[in-house]
Enzyme design. Structure first.
Site, mmCIF file in Angstrom:
data_model
loop_
_atom_site.group_PDB
_atom_site.id
_atom_site.type_symbol
_atom_site.label_atom_id
_atom_site.label_comp_id
_atom_site.label_asym_id
_atom_site.label_seq_id
_atom_site.Cartn_x
_atom_site.Cartn_y
_atom_site.Cartn_z
ATOM 1 N N LYS A 55 45.632 19.308 61.946
ATOM 2 C CA LYS A 55 45.254 18.278 60.974
ATOM 3 C C LYS A 55 45.639 16.882 61.457
ATOM 4 C CE LYS A 55 43.693 21.655 58.842
ATOM 5 N NZ LYS A 55 44.025 22.556 59.950
ATOM 6 N N LEU A 67 35.443 25.381 65.047
ATOM 7 C CA LEU A 67 34.721 24.201 64.572
ATOM 8 C C LEU A 67 35.662 23.021 64.329
ATOM 9 C CD1 LEU A 67 32.113 25.845 62.175
ATOM 10 C CD2 LEU A 67 31.850 25.176 64.564
ATOM 11 N N GLU A 87 63.893 34.149 62.894
ATOM 12 C CA GLU A 87 62.753 33.452 63.497
ATOM 13 C C GLU A 87 62.883 33.475 65.016
ATOM 14 O OE1 GLU A 87 59.665 31.840 64.665
ATOM 15 O OE2 GLU A 87 59.801 31.964 62.475
ATOM 16 N N LEU A 126 45.311 33.037 55.522
ATOM 17 C CA LEU A 126 45.461 31.662 55.059
ATOM 18 C C LEU A 126 46.917 31.408 54.697
ATOM 19 C CD1 LEU A 126 42.336 31.554 52.715
ATOM 20 C CD2 LEU A 126 42.543 30.452 54.952
ATOM 21 N N HIS A 156 35.478 7.415 36.899
ATOM 22 C CA HIS A 156 34.381 6.807 37.650
ATOM 23 C C HIS A 156 34.873 5.519 38.293
ATOM 24 C CE1 HIS A 156 30.340 5.427 38.655
ATOM 25 N NE2 HIS A 156 30.682 4.223 38.155
#
Length: 467
Positions: free
Chosen positions: A50, A186, A32, A321, A446
């Site tokens: 996020k 966006l 890395e 992704l 529900h």
């Protein structure tokens, strides 16, 4: 030092590949170039974005929605430095988690830039310039992608920024220009709009989020406009003058038929996509084939044109992704261990983490029409969902596309609250070859938002209950 596998890059594809290989008994090492693991995703991409999306959404809710629910907190005060610290703490926790997993699975980690000297040999140069060679039976290239640039526009990560710089601004710009109406633009545009910026999005095409089902894209744009974003479609930014106190962006019609206009902004975010990152790997010297877009060419088993060298993630064909890369990492590790690794590319969900979220899996209407596939459509709006009503999150709808011949679900598209989580139900259903009737016959709790998915499945046969 000799290994069964050396993985170059420890983003989602690379670190998952290494862990799965170690689980299967392969002696594994990773290389890395960053000081921390996790690649773009954990360090300057998915995870930090996020964090800011979550924090800015709560800030906007406190500012505009709390009073309507009987919560009196007064006008919220933005402490951007503290919000950035919150983001960094989340990033640190995630990258340390990857480091822990490497130690747990006895994976050796080398920090430095990698060059493939030959099949079975990886040279690693650390920051001090010291070089060592690692021998290995197999090499997996998982080096991810880099920001796509615009000709003549230099990114300085201060005023003209990529996603990396847009995540680290130390003040809220008065006016933010977003070049590119895709996912990154966006999402980050949403963050800074919520925190007080005027946001203008310039998109070359005549629509935003290319590749997304057109009906959802149109509704999505209307919602973002209602929230305060301005869109200039079929337009292009041909230059940005940074000599003055404010940036002056020159915008022309994509067709180039009308006069250009100048937009003065404080910060410009260049979000026109990403490109495979293979710099310094030495692929040309050893004969690893790439295509016209710089992507590494692989076969069905992720093998390159050079025996013993494989590639996954953003450096190969397919959607860029993190979860797609992860699945490919697992697949190639299993193949190297003599198992049958496989990725179903027809069931790769895609999520835009704005508010509301937009999530899709499978085919869009446009793709089915182009392929000549007959299909039925079931749609259900969140305005008719009890949980969405009580939460005051009624923007958007669920759309299910099913084969007109077999009723097999071919695509599911959700624009609405928590769409990124709800799309998992659709992905599981499609992975098991479910019909819309299968979803419609499955009892959903529900009151939940996911009832909208069931209602959309019922609507395929025009028997939705609450609409």
């Amino acid at each position: 030092m000799s290994y069964d596998l050396v993985v170059i890059g420890t983003g989602p594809g690379g670190y998952v590949c290494a862990i799965r290989a170690a689980q299967l008994g392969l002696k594994t090492a990773v290389v890395e170039k960053r000081a921390t693991h996790g690649g773009t995703c954990l360090n300057v991409g998915c995870i930090p974005s996020k964090a800011l999306l979550h924090a800015s959404e709560l800030y906007e809710e406190a500012k505009h929605a709390f009073a309507g629910m009987g919560i009196g907190v007064g006008a919220p005060k933005l402490d951007l430095a503290a919000m950035q610290a919150f983001k960094e703490a989340g990033v640190e926790g995630n990258v340390k988690g990857v480091e822990f997993l490497f130690k747990k699975n006895k994976i050796d980690a080398f920090h430095g830039t990698a060059r493939i000297a030959a099949p079975g040999r990886v040279e690693v140069t650390d920051r001090s310039g010291d070089r060592q060679t690692i021998e290995t039976r197999a090499i997996v290239i998982a080096t991810g992608s880099d920001v796509a640039r615009l000709k003549g526009i230099e990114i300085d990560e201060k005023r003209i920024v990529s996603s990396t710089g847009a995540l680290a601004l130390d003040r809220v710009p008065e006016h933010l220009l977003v070049v590119g109406g895709g996912v990154i633009g966006l999402e980050l545009g949403s963050v800074w709009r919520r925190l007080g910026a005027k946001v203008t999005v310039v998109e070359y095409l005549d629509r935003i989020v290319p590749g997304v089902d057109a009906e959802l894209a149109r509704q999505f744009q209307r919602i973002l406009q209602k929230q305060g974003m301005t869109f200039k479609l079929s337009s292009k930014v041909v230059g940005i003058d940074s000599s003055g106190e404010r940036l002056k962006a020159t915008v022309e019609p994509a067709a180039g038929e009308a006069a250009a206009e100048t937009i003065e902004v404080d910060v410009a975010l260049i979000a026109v996509g990403r490109v495979p990152y293979t710099e310094g790997l030495g692929l040309d010297e050893i004969g690893v084939a790439t295509d016209e877009r710089g992507r590494v060419v692989v076969d069905a088993h992720y093998a390159t044109s050079v025996p013993g060298i494989y590639a996954i993630g953003d450096v190969i064909n397919g959607p860029m992704l993190a979860h797609k890369a992860e699945d490919e990492g697992v697949a190639v590790a299993e193949i190297l261990a003599g198992r049958a690794g496989h990725v179903n590319y027809d069931v790769i969900p895609n999520v835009i983490y704005t508010a509301p979220e937009l999530a899709t899996v499978g085919k869009s209407e446009e793709e089915l029409q182009a392929a000549g596939v007959a299909y039925n459509v079931g749609k259900f709006p969140f305005t008719a969902n009890g949980r969405a009503k009580i939460n005051r999150t009624t923007d958007g709808f669920v759309k299910i596309l099913a084969s007109a011949k077999t009723d097999r679900v071919l695509g599911v598209h959700i624009l609405g609250p928590d769409a990124g989580n709800m799309i998992a139900e659709a992905a599981i259903a499609m992975e098991f070859g479910a019909s819309s009737e299968d979803i419609a016959r499955t009892c959903h709790a529900h009151p939940t938002l996911s009832e909208a998915v069931r209602e959309a499945a019922l609507a395929v046969e025009k028997r939705a209950i609450h609409m």
